[in-house]
Design a protein around this motif. Structure first.
Motif, mmCIF file in Angstrom:
data_model
loop_
_atom_site.group_PDB
_atom_site.id
_atom_site.type_symbol
_atom_site.label_atom_id
_atom_site.label_comp_id
_atom_site.label_asym_id
_atom_site.label_seq_id
_atom_site.Cartn_x
_atom_site.Cartn_y
_atom_site.Cartn_z
ATOM 1 N N THR A 282 0.852 -16.407 26.966
ATOM 2 C CA THR A 282 2.156 -15.897 27.405
ATOM 3 C C THR A 282 2.468 -14.534 26.799
ATOM 4 O O THR A 282 3.185 -13.731 27.393
ATOM 5 C CB THR A 282 3.267 -16.894 27.017
ATOM 6 O OG1 THR A 282 3.150 -17.208 25.619
ATOM 7 C CG2 THR A 282 3.184 -18.166 27.839
ATOM 8 N N THR A 283 1.927 -14.270 25.631
ATOM 9 C CA THR A 283 2.133 -12.961 25.006
ATOM 10 C C THR A 283 1.531 -11.857 25.862
ATOM 11 O O THR A 283 2.144 -10.811 26.097
ATOM 12 C CB THR A 283 1.504 -12.929 23.604
ATOM 13 O OG1 THR A 283 2.145 -13.898 22.781
ATOM 14 C CG2 THR A 283 1.645 -11.551 22.974
ATOM 15 N N TRP A 284 0.330 -12.092 26.366
ATOM 16 C CA TRP A 284 -0.337 -11.055 27.160
ATOM 17 C C TRP A 284 0.307 -10.928 28.544
ATOM 18 O O TRP A 284 0.326 -9.830 29.110
ATOM 19 C CB TRP A 284 -1.828 -11.376 27.264
ATOM 20 C CG TRP A 284 -2.400 -11.632 25.901
ATOM 21 C CD1 TRP A 284 -2.948 -12.790 25.425
ATOM 22 C CD2 TRP A 284 -2.418 -10.711 24.799
ATOM 23 N NE1 TRP A 284 -3.309 -12.645 24.115
ATOM 24 C CE2 TRP A 284 -3.005 -11.391 23.696
ATOM 25 C CE3 TRP A 284 -1.999 -9.388 24.640
ATOM 26 C CZ2 TRP A 284 -3.176 -10.777 22.458
ATOM 27 C CZ3 TRP A 284 -2.173 -8.782 23.410
ATOM 28 C CH2 TRP A 284 -2.755 -9.466 22.339
ATOM 29 N N LEU A 285 0.848 -12.019 29.079
ATOM 30 C CA LEU A 285 1.625 -11.910 30.311
ATOM 31 C C LEU A 285 2.859 -11.057 30.074
ATOM 32 O O LEU A 285 3.226 -10.228 30.920
ATOM 33 C CB LEU A 285 2.029 -13.307 30.793
ATOM 34 C CG LEU A 285 2.918 -13.364 32.050
ATOM 35 C CD1 LEU A 285 2.222 -12.710 33.230
ATOM 36 C CD2 LEU A 285 3.291 -14.812 32.364
ATOM 37 N N ALA A 286 3.480 -11.236 28.924
ATOM 38 C CA ALA A 286 4.649 -10.433 28.586
ATOM 39 C C ALA A 286 4.288 -8.957 28.477
ATOM 40 O O ALA A 286 5.063 -8.075 28.886
ATOM 41 C CB ALA A 286 5.253 -10.923 27.276
ATOM 42 N N VAL A 287 3.122 -8.661 27.929
ATOM 43 C CA VAL A 287 2.664 -7.270 27.842
ATOM 44 C C VAL A 287 2.520 -6.664 29.240
ATOM 45 O O VAL A 287 2.915 -5.515 29.479
ATOM 46 C CB VAL A 287 1.328 -7.190 27.075
ATOM 47 C CG1 VAL A 287 0.739 -5.790 27.176
ATOM 48 C CG2 VAL A 287 1.525 -7.583 25.620
ATOM 49 N N ALA A 288 1.973 -7.429 30.190
ATOM 50 C CA ALA A 288 1.809 -6.933 31.556
ATOM 51 C C ALA A 288 3.166 -6.618 32.190
ATOM 52 O O ALA A 288 3.330 -5.588 32.859
ATOM 53 C CB ALA A 288 1.055 -7.969 32.399
ATOM 54 N N VAL A 289 4.147 -7.501 31.977
ATOM 55 C CA VAL A 289 5.486 -7.251 32.518
ATOM 56 C C VAL A 289 6.095 -6.006 31.870
ATOM 57 O O VAL A 289 6.763 -5.205 32.517
ATOM 58 C CB VAL A 289 6.391 -8.483 32.291
ATOM 59 C CG1 VAL A 289 7.819 -8.199 32.739
ATOM 60 C CG2 VAL A 289 5.841 -9.690 33.034
#
Length: 310
Positions: A282-289
């Protein structure tokens, strides 16, 4: 004094400087942790850093052959930005650190773009374009993806302290817009940040001395990792402070607050590199957003800004 309308369009240079500034903020968090591991309390680190920052900025000012001028109006300006930029956030942080987790504090700090957005509307300093509103929303979504799991944990009795912590982004958001609107005529970013840091040191020093406790003494081998951490903290502070004021001067008081999003994830990256920390998907998904949010923020989305000029 006359009122003029200045077109504020973040350029590629401004976006790049925003990235550097956010990375420096994140690095400072890591260096604070490194110094604390060596026995320095947070107030002690902040007091040492403020003193060293004041010396560094003063030295740079002297090297450039510039000087500070003081008058009644400037003193009011310095009192405002020192209080909003250092004093209140420092007290709020020191009060809430023992109660709130670092994740909750990071989430709260990332609300400063929202505070700046509303402050700019209330002060009528910038016409906030729809893309910036969407960018702020996406930035908050990215933070939520990272931190909401911690917020939903069944922990009671933290509501009051979260309200206290909200003073931090509120002050930062208002500060950036206030600086953009009331920038002293004829003063450079270096002059402003030097005067602000000295004023903040004089105000904060008594509070830090009360809370700091005993300062660790150097061992027989001289400075170690904690002292290196403080030194890097100061160097990063010089870089990010100058960029911060340059961005306010050239892009207004809203765009600069997107650096808080970058700093959150830069802190994650520095943690991985320096402390071997690991993070879920979820951290890396947050980075993409976050990347999408910053892309929207940098595509000429600021409208016009009303400011006072001599």
């Amino acid at each position: 004094m006359m009122r003029s309308r200045v077109q504020q369009r973040p350029s590629l240079l401004a976006s790049g400087l925003l990235l550097v500034m956010g990375m420096m903020w994140g690095l400072q968090f890591a260096m604070l942790k490194l110094a604390a591991r060596g026995g320095y309390s947070e107030p002690a680190v902040l007091l040492i850093a403020l003193v060293l920052l004041s010396i560094a900025f003063t030295a740079l000012l002297l090297l450039r052959g510039a000087r500070l001028r003081l008058d009644a109006r400037l003193l009011v300006f310095l009192l405002m930005i020192a209080t909003l930029g250092y004093v209140i956030p420092l007290i709020a942080t020191l009060a809430t650190v023992p109660v709130l987790s670092a994740g909750v504090l990071s989430l709260v700090a990332c609300l400063s773009p929202v505070a700046a957005l509303f402050a700019s509307v209330l002060m009528r300093t910038e016409h906030v374009a729809p893309r910036r509103v969407v960018a702020v929303a996406l930035g908050l979504v990215s933070v939520a993806l990272l931190l909401v799991p911690e917020l939903v944990l069944p922990e009671g009795g933290r509501t009051f302290w979260i309200l206290v912590a909200l003073l931090v982004p509120l002050c930062y958001g208002i500060e950036s817009v206030y600086i953009a609107r009331h920038w002293p005529g004829g003063m450079s970013p270096l002059q402003v940040v030097t005067a602000q840091t000295i004023a903040a040191t004089l105000i904060v020093a008594p509070l830090c001395l009360i809370w700091a406790g005993p300062f660790p003494s150097l061992g027989p081998d001289g400075p170690g990792l904690p002292e290196l951490g403080i030194a890097i903290f100061v160097i990063a502070g010089v870089v990010e402070s100058l960029i911060y004021l340059w961005l306010i001067r050239h892009t207004g008081g809203v765009f600069v607050n997107f650096g808080t999003f970058i700093s959150l994830f830069a802190g994650i990256a520095w943690g991985i590199v320096l402390f071997g920390e690991a993070h879920p998907a979820t951290t890396w998904l947050a980075v993409a957003v976050l990347v999408l949010a910053l892309g929207l923020a940098g595509q000429g989305s600021a409208g016009t800004s009303t400011s006072k000029r001599p």
